[in-house]
Motif scaffolding. Structure first.
Motif, PDB file in Angstrom:
ATOM      1  N   MET A 244       0.702  -1.251  -0.063  1.00 53.93           N
ATOM      2  CA  MET A 244       0.000   0.088   0.055  1.00 53.93           C
ATOM      3  C   MET A 244       0.785   1.215   0.008  1.00 53.93           C
ATOM      4  N   GLY A 245       2.141   1.250   0.676  1.00 56.77           N
ATOM      5  CA  GLY A 245       3.006   2.211   0.408  1.00 56.77           C
ATOM      6  C   GLY A 245       3.476   2.603  -0.899  1.00 56.77           C
ATOM      7  N   ILE A 246       3.704   1.427  -1.499  1.00 56.12           N
ATOM      8  CA  ILE A 246       4.071   1.583  -3.311  1.00 56.12           C
ATOM      9  C   ILE A 246       2.882   2.204  -3.700  1.00 56.12           C
ATOM     10  N   GLY A 247       1.803   1.759  -3.608  1.00 58.12           N
ATOM     11  CA  GLY A 247       0.318   2.279  -4.396  1.00 58.12           C
ATOM     12  C   GLY A 247       0.369   3.936  -4.081  1.00 58.12           C
ATOM     13  N   TYR A 248       0.827   4.379  -2.874  1.00 58.38           N
ATOM     14  CA  TYR A 248       0.564   5.715  -2.611  1.00 58.38           C
ATOM     15  C   TYR A 248       1.625   6.521  -3.587  1.00 58.38           C
ATOM     16  N   PHE A 249       2.752   5.925  -3.758  1.00 57.18           N
ATOM     17  CA  PHE A 249       3.743   6.598  -4.768  1.00 57.18           C
ATOM     18  C   PHE A 249       3.263   6.691  -6.088  1.00 57.18           C
ATOM     19  N   ILE A 250       2.596   5.539  -6.335  1.00 57.98           N
ATOM     20  CA  ILE A 250       1.906   5.494  -7.851  1.00 57.98           C
ATOM     21  C   ILE A 250       0.905   6.458  -7.809  1.00 57.98           C
ATOM     22  N   TYR A 251       0.050   6.593  -6.920  1.00 65.41           N
ATOM     23  CA  TYR A 251      -0.887   7.750  -6.970  1.00 65.41           C
ATOM     24  C   TYR A 251      -0.289   8.958  -6.981  1.00 65.41           C
ATOM     25  N   MET A 252       0.682   9.315  -6.263  1.00 65.04           N
ATOM     26  CA  MET A 252       1.482  10.580  -6.436  1.00 65.04           C
ATOM     27  C   MET A 252       1.813  11.080  -7.718  1.00 65.04           C
ATOM     28  N   PHE A 253       2.429   9.841  -8.463  1.00 68.43           N
ATOM     29  CA  PHE A 253       2.871  10.083  -9.877  1.00 68.43           C
ATOM     30  C   PHE A 253       1.915  10.235 -10.766  1.00 68.43           C
ATOM     31  N   TYR A 254       0.729   9.400 -10.445  1.00 68.30           N
ATOM     32  CA  TYR A 254      -0.602   9.610 -11.525  1.00 68.30           C
ATOM     33  C   TYR A 254      -1.170  10.949 -11.260  1.00 68.30           C
ATOM     34  N   ASN A 255      -1.332  11.479 -10.067  1.00 70.28           N
ATOM     35  CA  ASN A 255      -1.871  12.712  -9.595  1.00 70.28           C
ATOM     36  C   ASN A 255      -0.995  13.909 -10.098  1.00 70.28           C
ATOM     37  N   SER A 256       0.102  13.633 -10.221  1.00 70.67           N
ATOM     38  CA  SER A 256       1.003  14.898 -10.846  1.00 70.67           C
ATOM     39  C   SER A 256       0.599  15.141 -12.283  1.00 70.67           C
ATOM     40  N   GLU A 257      -0.197  14.300 -13.014  1.00 70.00           N
ATOM     41  CA  GLU A 257      -0.759  14.466 -14.555  1.00 70.00           C
ATOM     42  C   GLU A 257       0.327  14.422 -15.262  1.00 70.00           C
TER      43      GLU A 257
END
Length: 251
Positions: free
Chosen positions: A204-217
């Motif tokens: 779930m920690g890795i999922g957070y960073f993937i979300y951060m990357f995705y959210n950066s557009e």
């Protein structure tokens, strides 16, 4: 790339991946119970699919939570979302204990299961060889979601990034340092942390960073050759996991 519609806000590529991973996990456990895992390619490390589920859970968790959300309301919502899965296992485990050897069921064990306490460090009270192993994943996802929600609520952005990075980095070190490649959910590492919880924290920690990357557009600004390169990287990552984890017999 992740495809999302404006109206439904569903991530269709991830929905497809969820279905595929669920089928692979069913195959893994079916062969494990009925035939024997080591006899078929890929079944040694096919349980990496569960870690991918944790990554997706982390992605969706951080894409939906808010710092203004009440903690108790979050816990209540998560509990009544996950708990019914646990409650459904209770009668099945009780019936299976009557007819199958090696499966036991007692009052305290069922209470712990209903309260979502499976595989969070109370292994002495829960039968690790129970028939419905899905319960360990559900419980870990529930408690780790609460932990990350609270971190997100009390820490500033930079502090949160550092905290989760340390959890993932140190978690991998502990996990691989104890001779693990994939799998495990019913024993302690160094008498400190349940391995299932550790997998949940890492994933779930890795999922957070993937979300951060995705959210950066970043991906929305990529076009032409850049989009082709990103697609190639996605295909290679999929091949890497399939070749060296899902369809590999190397221990």
């Amino acid at each position: 790339m992740v495809i999302k519609t404006k109206s439904s806000k569903r991530y269709y590529n991830i929905d497809f991946l969820r279905t595929l991973l669920a089928l692979l996990i069913i195959v893994y456990h079916s062969y494990g119970f009925c035939i024997g895992r080591n006899k078929y390619p890929g079944l040694v490390h096919l349980n990496v699919c569960v870690d991918l589920f944790f990554i997706m859970s982390g992605f969706f968790l951080f894409s939906t939570i808010s710092v203004v959300q009440d903690t108790f309301e979050f816990i209540k919502k998560k509990f009544f979302r996950f708990a019914p899965v646990m409650w459904l296992t209770v009668p099945f485990v009780a019936i299976a204990a009557i007819f199958a050897k090696g499966i036991r069921s007692n009052f305290f064990e069922q209470i712990f299961r209903c309260l979502m306490f499976t595989n969070i460090g109370l292994n002495k009270f829960i039968n690790p060889n129970m028939l419905f192993n899905v319960s360990w994943y559900v419980c870990v996802c529930f408690w780790v979601s609460i932990f990350y929600f609270y971190l997100n609520k009390i820490l500033e952005k930079r502090q949160l990034n550092m905290a989760i990075w340390l959890i993932v980095f140190i978690g991998f070190g502990i996990y691989f340092g104890n001779g693990r490649i994939t799998g495990g959910h019913d024993y302690f590492i160094c008498n400190f942390i349940d391995i299932g919880v550790l997998r949940g924290l890492i994933g779930m920690g890795i999922g957070y960073f993937i979300y951060m990357f995705y959210n950066s557009e970043f991906l929305s600004r990529v076009s032409g050759l850049g989009r082709l390169i990103v697609s190639f990287i996605e295909i290679y990552i999929l091949y890497f996991f399939a070749r060296y984890f899902i369809f590999s017999n190397h221990v």
